[in-house]
Design an enzyme around this catalytic site. Structure first.
Site, PDB file in Angstrom:
ATOM      1  N   LYS A  24      -4.162 -14.186  -6.030  1.00  0.00           N
ATOM      2  CA  LYS A  24      -4.255 -12.740  -6.411  1.00  0.00           C
ATOM      3  C   LYS A  24      -5.068 -12.796  -7.970  1.00  0.00           C
ATOM      4  CE  LYS A  24      -1.266  -8.581  -7.186  1.00  0.00           C
ATOM      5  NZ  LYS A  24       0.184  -8.226  -7.114  1.00  0.00           N
ATOM      6  N   ASP A  35       8.532  -0.984  -8.241  1.00  0.00           N
ATOM      7  CA  ASP A  35       7.268  -0.476  -7.233  1.00  0.00           C
ATOM      8  C   ASP A  35       7.507  -0.647  -6.116  1.00  0.00           C
ATOM      9  OD1 ASP A  35       4.821   0.933  -7.104  1.00  0.00           O
ATOM     10  OD2 ASP A  35       3.707  -0.790  -7.247  1.00  0.00           O
TER      11      ASP A  35
HETATM   12  N1  LIG Z   1       1.364 -13.681  -0.818  1.00  0.00           N
HETATM   13  C1  LIG Z   1       0.605 -12.905   0.159  1.00  0.00           C
HETATM   14  N2  LIG Z   1       0.494 -13.168   1.409  1.00  0.00           N
HETATM   15  C2  LIG Z   1      -0.357 -12.463   2.299  1.00  0.00           C
HETATM   16  N3  LIG Z   1      -0.895 -11.291   1.791  1.00  0.00           N
HETATM   17  C3  LIG Z   1      -0.603 -11.027   0.639  1.00  0.00           C
HETATM   18  C4  LIG Z   1       0.233 -11.767  -0.450  1.00  0.00           C
HETATM   19  N4  LIG Z   1       0.164 -11.006  -1.567  1.00  0.00           N
HETATM   20  C5  LIG Z   1      -0.616  -9.992  -1.198  1.00  0.00           C
HETATM   21  N5  LIG Z   1      -1.086  -9.922   0.049  1.00  0.00           N
HETATM   22  C6  LIG Z   1      -1.936  -8.934   0.614  1.00  0.00           C
HETATM   23  O1  LIG Z   1      -2.695  -8.233  -0.580  1.00  0.00           O
HETATM   24  C7  LIG Z   1      -2.310  -6.667  -0.545  1.00  0.00           C
HETATM   25  C8  LIG Z   1      -2.525  -6.410  -2.130  1.00  0.00           C
HETATM   26  O2  LIG Z   1      -1.300  -7.178  -2.620  1.00  0.00           O
HETATM   27  P1  LIG Z   1      -0.022  -6.587  -3.769  1.00  0.00           P
HETATM   28  O3  LIG Z   1       0.444  -5.485  -3.146  1.00  0.00           O
HETATM   29  O4  LIG Z   1       0.389  -7.661  -4.347  1.00  0.00           O
HETATM   30  O5  LIG Z   1      -1.209  -5.988  -4.899  1.00  0.00           O
HETATM   31  P2  LIG Z   1      -1.603  -4.581  -5.329  1.00  0.00           P
HETATM   32  O6  LIG Z   1      -1.016  -3.567  -4.214  1.00  0.00           O
HETATM   33  O7  LIG Z   1      -3.314  -4.797  -5.254  1.00  0.00           O
HETATM   34  O8  LIG Z   1      -1.351  -3.943  -6.364  1.00  0.00           O
HETATM   35  P3  LIG Z   1      -1.389  -2.446  -7.111  1.00  0.00           P
HETATM   36  O9  LIG Z   1      -0.054  -1.975  -7.106  1.00  0.00           O
HETATM   37  O10 LIG Z   1      -1.994  -2.830  -8.313  1.00  0.00           O
HETATM   38  O11 LIG Z   1      -2.385  -1.652  -6.192  1.00  0.00           O
HETATM   39  C9  LIG Z   1      -0.995  -6.569   0.013  1.00  0.00           C
HETATM   40  O12 LIG Z   1      -0.776  -5.253   0.882  1.00  0.00           O
HETATM   41  C10 LIG Z   1      -1.194  -7.930   1.258  1.00  0.00           C
HETATM   42  O13 LIG Z   1      -1.740  -7.126   2.417  1.00  0.00           O
END
Ligand SMILES: Nc1ncnc2c1ncn2[C@@H]1O[C@H](COP(=O)(O)OP(=O)(O)OP(=O)(O)O)[C@@H](O)[C@H]1O
Ligand SMILES: [Mg+2]
Length: 295
Positions: A123, A227
């Site tokens: 990430k 969140d």
């Molecule tokens: N450990 C993981 N394994 C598999 N897929 C993941 C993992 N972490 C994140 N993802 C995928 O990436 C997407 C986005 O990740 P995450 O929710 O952690 O951050 P984000 O939503 O980008 O944060 P923000 O709230 O800033 O938008 C998730 O919906 C998922 O599909």
């Protein structure tokens, strides 16, 4: 910019380039531009040679000169990615990076492989991404870019701090493997966000119950997600729920802990009611909060 280009830059550029990039990084985090003369003095290299290194970093798009090259350079996200990826490759944390598996407002998530052939998630935080295109247009001084780079690093550190505690406490969260700067490597969950799940291989009542238990256990471990929603729950093939995306967690002793806890639980309850037409008593949330924080 694609990660493939950044990975190419990492393999093609020299240690010298990266030493210069680290100086620019340090200055950028403080909100200041880096000029040829200042690096030349700090690194005891000729200005001519440094101008060449800087121009190569600029050609690789790892740095940005918001007011022309003479006024100096600032690190951008591609540069921060390059620094973090280089560290991970050198330490044998990852061997290669694959496809994008998730794009959020303020992060990009990739699948990556370890040298042992295990798949992990990578990430990369992008705090301020939405407002940053504006700077390109106005060419205003990038002190805010510096604070965004620093914020991304802080988010990554926060997330890993929570994941360590929660994983240790037995919660269904990805195992945190490693962090460098704004980049987090964690266990790859083979699942689908709860919002996108077509059919859960388990009664939805049971899924909600498990999630509420996880919220309660996280609270016992001292951590409130804050969140939490069906976007940040991944459901795997066995119907097991995994809670992801923890950068904004708050501690149990936070003065507004009840506000965050209530909002997290309300989001989940509302989702299950809407999606699965579950008939839940209105008292459920109060009962839950009482069970978590008995007075
Ligand atoms: N450990 C993981 N394994 C598999 N897929 C993941 C993992 N972490 C994140 N993802 C995928 O990436 C997407 C986005 O990740 P995450 O929710 O952690 O951050 P984000 O939503 O980008 O944060 P923000 O709230 O800033 O938008 C998730 O919906 C998922 O599909
Ligand atoms: Mg998310």
């Amino acid at each position: 910019m694609g990660l493939a280009r950044i990975l190419r830059a990492v393999s093609e550029l020299s240690d010298r380039h990266f030493n210069v990039l680290r100086v620019i990084e340090r200055n950028s985090m403080r909100g200041s531009l880096t000029r040829v003369e200042s690096v030349s003095r700090a690194m005891k290299l000729s200005e001519q040679y440094l101008a060449k290194l800087l121009s190569e970093l600029h050609d690789a798009s790892l740095v940005w000169s918001p007011a022309g090259r003479k006024s100096g350079y600032v690190l951008n996200y591609a540069g921060l990615d390059a620094l973090a990826l280089r560290a991970m490759l050198r330490r044998g944390i990852v061997a290669s990076v694959g496809n994008v598996i998730g794009v959020g407002k303020e992060s990009d998530v990739y699948a990556a492989d370890t040298p042992e052939g295990e798949r992990v998630s990578l990430k990369l935080y992008r705090a301020g991404r939405l407002s940053m295109t504006r700077y390109r247009r106005t060419r205003s001084l990038p002190s805010e870019l510096g604070s965004y780079l620093a914020a991304s690093t802080r988010f990554a550190a926060n997330e890993v701090r929570a994941l360590r505690v929660l994983y240790e406490a037995g919660l269904p969260v990805p195992f945190p493997v490693y962090r460098n700067r704004h980049a987090v490597v964690a266990q790859l969950i083979d699942g689908v966000p709860l919002v996108k799940v077509k059919s859960i291989p388990k009664p939805p009542e049971l899924v909600l119950e498990e999630l509420l238990k996880a919220v309660k256990d996280a609270h016992s471990a001292g951590i409130i997600h804050s969140d939490l929603s069906a976007y940040n729950v991944l459901v795997d093939a066995e119907g097991r729920s995994w809670i992801i995306d923890w950068p904004q967690w708050v501690r149990r002793d936070h003065p507004n802990v009840l506000f965050y806890l209530r909002r997290d639980v309300q989001n989940l309850i509302d989702f299950f009611k809407r999606r699965y037409h579950m008939d839940l008593p209105p008292s459920l949330i109060e009962e839950f909060l009482r069970s978590v924080t008995p007075t």
